[in-house]
Design a protein around this motif. Structure first.
Motif, short mmCIF file in Angstrom:
data_model
loop_
_atom_site.label_atom_id
_atom_site.label_comp_id
_atom_site.label_asym_id
_atom_site.label_seq_id
_atom_site.Cartn_x
_atom_site.Cartn_y
_atom_site.Cartn_z
N SER A 159 5.87 2.57 -9.72
CA SER A 159 5.46 1.48 -8.83
C SER A 159 4.58 0.46 -9.53
O SER A 159 4.63 -0.73 -9.21
CB SER A 159 4.66 2.04 -7.65
N MET A 160 3.75 0.93 -10.46
CA MET A 160 2.75 0.06 -11.09
C MET A 160 3.32 -0.88 -12.13
O MET A 160 2.75 -1.92 -12.42
CB MET A 160 1.68 0.91 -11.77
N TYR A 161 4.40 -0.43 -12.80
CA TYR A 161 4.91 -1.19 -13.94
C TYR A 161 6.36 -1.61 -13.68
O TYR A 161 7.28 -0.95 -14.16
CB TYR A 161 4.85 -0.35 -15.22
N GLU A 166 -5.52 9.42 -2.98
CA GLU A 166 -4.49 8.79 -2.14
C GLU A 166 -3.24 8.48 -2.95
O GLU A 166 -2.15 8.38 -2.41
CB GLU A 166 -5.03 7.54 -1.43
N VAL A 167 -3.38 8.34 -4.26
CA VAL A 167 -2.22 8.10 -5.12
C VAL A 167 -1.42 9.39 -5.29
O VAL A 167 -0.18 9.38 -5.35
CB VAL A 167 -2.68 7.55 -6.49
N ARG A 199 3.58 6.86 -9.16
CA ARG A 199 2.61 5.79 -9.35
C ARG A 199 3.03 4.88 -10.51
O ARG A 199 2.99 3.64 -10.41
CB ARG A 199 1.21 6.36 -9.64
N VAL A 200 3.44 5.49 -11.62
CA VAL A 200 3.81 4.73 -12.81
C VAL A 200 5.00 3.81 -12.50
O VAL A 200 4.99 2.62 -12.85
CB VAL A 200 4.14 5.68 -13.99
N GLU A 221 -6.45 11.37 -11.03
CA GLU A 221 -5.85 10.27 -10.28
C GLU A 221 -6.64 10.08 -8.98
O GLU A 221 -7.36 10.98 -8.55
CB GLU A 221 -4.39 10.61 -9.90
N TYR A 222 -6.47 8.95 -8.34
CA TYR A 222 -7.01 8.80 -6.99
C TYR A 222 -6.28 9.75 -6.06
O TYR A 222 -5.06 9.91 -6.15
CB TYR A 222 -6.82 7.36 -6.50
N LYS A 225 8.56 4.95 -2.24
CA LYS A 225 8.54 4.29 -0.94
C LYS A 225 7.12 4.11 -0.40
O LYS A 225 6.77 3.07 0.15
CB LYS A 225 9.37 5.12 0.05
N ARG A 226 6.27 5.14 -0.60
CA ARG A 226 4.92 5.05 -0.04
C ARG A 226 4.07 4.00 -0.75
O ARG A 226 3.05 3.57 -0.24
CB ARG A 226 4.24 6.41 -0.09
N PHE A 227 4.50 3.59 -1.95
CA PHE A 227 3.78 2.53 -2.65
C PHE A 227 4.36 1.15 -2.37
O PHE A 227 3.67 0.22 -2.02
CB PHE A 227 3.80 2.76 -4.17
N THR A 228 5.68 1.02 -2.57
CA THR A 228 6.29 -0.31 -2.56
C THR A 228 7.15 -0.55 -1.34
O THR A 228 7.53 -1.69 -1.08
CB THR A 228 7.20 -0.49 -3.80
N GLY A 229 7.47 0.50 -0.59
CA GLY A 229 8.37 0.34 0.53
C GLY A 229 9.83 0.36 0.11
O GLY A 229 10.71 0.49 0.93
#
Lengths: 508, 508
Positions: free
Chosen positions: A93-95, A51-52, A90-91, A48-49, A356-360
């Motif tokens: 947030s992404m989908y 930062e992710v 991550r998942v 993974e990245y 939260k860190r992805f989408t708030g």
């Protein structure tokens, strides 16, 4: 040609047949329990990245400390996952199209670039299940049920484990009561005791350090926690940990709280409600525990399976509500010969800040994770796993090379009837071949030469019985004369004879 | 708080429930076949020393090209494994105490730092089985049987696949005949055609390049191979590949050899024996094929399953004897709309130099590897995999929050009878809950409110039937009046009603 040394990178290991077979069986059993509750599988990549993955690695002080990271073709940092929760966030947030609740399980290796030690590897398996999008404590109660069901399903008997539950909100409430809920200060001075006495120390202390001190209760005892919360503590190795320097009043409140242990979940709730006083967040926590208790009680999960324990903290700072710990309570002897309980194999909690860190956004989530290798070690210790290292149940030996095709035909006919069968294909006399079967733990050998093939006969050797009879077969002469646990059959009665023996060993 | 973008590193992917479930089922089926032959599992770490992985990566020109590598704490190079064979060779060298034959299978992800493309990932699963320490061609014949059995077990029907076998020794024999067996020369000149016409080229050509040219037969046709072996070839994209500049006589011998295709394995052997003439190595190869043929014939694996094909090369230079390719022969349409056969999903061969670079010893070994994701794609294409994405068979909906505990008790009682059951735990009205079940493909919903609980009744909704009836349930009013595929039962008849529906859908 220059020779390469065949070696493993430290902290990594090879897992051989018996252990892989046992682990796969255990993983399948766990999977069945998770699926019984409707959790569905997810697989995310090992890479993974950075930062992710975020900065959630427990006990890590640097942003990317403890992970295996590298630069990719675009000069970005990528890394091996260190757990299965960061990829889940991550998942989710992404989908956005994923069903909600999203109830997933995931099993697989995770990687930690930390100092390896005995039983402590840099690659190890976790098996997580999480419920995402479920705001209420009935979901937390379900996590406890799944944990208890899982441990029993893999072979840990009731009484040999306990699920311990606490609530971070109550811990926060206690800190609120002490006035240390937003603690962030520097403590400094000279080390007062031990080998480094007189040397200056300087340490930043936050509320998390109070949790960390409490979390060490099992290791350092209540006196140790007291020292960590006040003036500091010297451990056996001579290392000095500066203390949190709490006030006497605060210390008293925390120690009082840690003593709120009772046999019944209801009594613990009552005691905590008293301790927590008017703290709003604390009262919320107690209410959550009461809801969990009422669900567990309704489903018959009493205190023999799930207890409330105010001393449970769980190291990770991202938990926001109930926290769970599955502990194996039977005693084992540690390296120093001391008796201690086996300890934690399963842990989790509610973490409503998942994405939260992805989408708030706040998305409520709760779940738990098994330390697969530790649980497997426990089952091994209890003698509850099959240590058989073979998959073959029959070895067809090769006594006369002229009949090679016949041996393969015999094996083929057994396989077609569902019997796992191997033909011995290296060189060596019959003694060597039987030793191979013995070492591989294969229960049955079939032996035939020109005489048998002419007469339509076969020799069957029950190797496990033979071993019980403490026989050693060294060469053709010996087995011809002694034939321990060996008998002749008609070739067309092979299948039924094999089945009879395998049935005796419960292998069918 | 600065937000992080949730994203995947390219070439990597998430695999969701339906695909993980299908892959796990397929892997289990393959495992059963491998175990039927007595292969045992092994697991090696994802990370190895770069020098241990060696330089075997196909198509790679740099020593560590194509792998994800990083520096460890001792400034040594470590890397993610790119296949499961290099780790096997390390294991065989490191543990002389392993049984011999050592017959192991291993499944897991491997990593290639190559350009990703459609269906081409940087992390993908392989599933290998290998027999180490078996010198004779009966072991190679067994590999063919396992390959055929495996493809049929996962759902590829006979006729939809073919196992193609060739022998590297015959290829070497042909090169010997042409005098090019130790070819190592520089070809240079000016590009004669295409966009880069007139530009100078310079290329080192070895015997391996002749194999590589033959290996391209499927892609470039016989004329293309001829060009690659002589003056060079211009491909559609305008790239020019300098040719091997073989003599006319050599070219004729090779093309003659490539034409040695016949329906029966015996005829191929006869023709090859003729072609190979007096080449010792070539004759050895033909003898190996004859042995494989006789074993396969004795076990009933005829030319509908395994054929001999002189054009099969297998790219990897480490093969030393028989090579195998499992090809799916049914037609698919490629991106450009052209029809072509699905292609290779399974490949392997004999590689007697397995551990030579470690120990200097020759240890005979033979085996094959499945491209798990490609085979899964094939099964999907054939409609032979279940695309169900749920594990729950029953969703207990929450119509009235006051009965939350009752819903959990219902679910608990079903789980205790072995029925995978989920309680809906997010917010939302009954319509939203039924949509969730529909999206997740859960066949049954249970619905109950105060009226039902008072009367000891429950509503059961057969969602799959409901979907067939093309019903849409939007809210409580709608379902109350229309109740498509929905009926009321006595609460104590829940289990049998659930079982009846699940039986209809073959889910029990």
């Amino acid at each position: 040609m220059a020779r390469t040394k065949p070696r493993l990178y430290r902290g990594f290991r090879d897992v051989f047949a018996a252990d892989v077979l046992a682990r796969n069986r255990m993983i399948n059993t766990v999977r069945q329990v998770y699926e019984r509750y409707g959790f569905v599988p997810l697989e995310t990549p090992a890479i993974e990245y950075v930062e992710v993955l975020g900065k959630f690695l427990p006990e890590s002080t640097q942003p990317d400390g403890g992970i295996f990271s590298l630069h990719n073709e675009d000069e970005e940092w990528i890394a091996l996952r260190y757990d299965l929760t960061a990829p889940l966030s991550r998942v989710v947030s992404m989908y956005p199209e994923l069903p909600r609740p999203f109830r997933r399980y995931q099993v697989g290796p995770v990687y930690r670039f930390e100092k390896p030690g005995p039983g402590r590897f840099r690659e190890f398996y976790q098996f997580d299940f999480d419920s995402v999008g479920v705001p209420r404590a009935d979901a937390d109660a379900e996590i406890c049920c799944v944990m208890a069901d899982t441990l029993e399903a893999v072979g840990i008997q009731r009484g040999d484990y306990i699920i311990k539950v606490n609530d971070r909100k109550i811990l926060n409430g206690i800190l609120e009561l002490t006035g240390y809920n937003n603690l962030d200060k520097i403590v400094e001075g000279d080390i007062p005791i031990g080998p480094a006495k007189g040397k200056p120390y300087r340490r930043q202390i936050t509320s998390d350090d109070i949790f960390r001190a409490i979390d060490k209760l099992d290791k350092v005892g209540i006196e140790g926690v007291e020292l960590l919360l006040t003036g500091g503590r010297l451990d056996e190795s001579g290392d000095y940990t500066p203390g949190c320097e709490l006030s006497d009043d605060a210390l008293e409140k925390i120690l009082g709280y840690l003593n709120a242990k009772k046999d019944s979940r209801k009594e613990v709730c009552d005691l905590l409600a008293e301790t927590i006083g008017d703290s709003e967040i604390g009262k919320e926590g107690v209410e959550e525990l009461r809801t969990i208790d009422s669900h567990l009680t309704a489903l018959g999960y009493d205190e023999s399976r799930v207890i409330f324990d105010p001393t449970v903290v769980r190291g990770l700072s991202y938990y926001t509500g109930p926290v769970f710990e599955g502990e194996l309570t039977f005693e084992v002897t540690d390296e120093s010969g001391n008796s201690k309980s086996f300890g934690s194999v399963f842990g989790g909690g509610r973490y409503d800040d998942l994405v939260k860190r992805f989408t708030g956004q706040m998305i409520p989530a709760t779940g738990a994770s098994i330390g697969v290798d530790r649980l497997l070690a426990a089952l091994k210790h209890l003698g509850r796993i099959d240590t058989k290292s073979s998959t073959a149940h029959v070895l067809v030996t090769v006594m006369d090379k002229n009949f090679r095709t016949e041996y393969h035909k015999l094996a083929h006919s057994l396989r077609q009837q569902g019997i796992n069968t191997e033909v011995y294909m290296a060189g060596g006399n019959i003694g060597k071949q039987l030793k191979y079967a013995d070492k591989a733990n294969i229960p049955i050998a079939i032996i035939a030469g020109d005489r048998e093939f002419e007469d339509g006969k076969l020799q069957i050797k029950d190797l496990w019985l033979g071993r019980d009879l403490s026989e050693e077969v060294e060469d053709r002469e010996t087995w011809r004369t002694e034939r321990p646990a060996q008998f002749e059959i008609n070739a067309d009665e092979l299948l039924e004879n094999v089945k009879t023996i395998l049935n005796q060993y419960k292998l069918l």
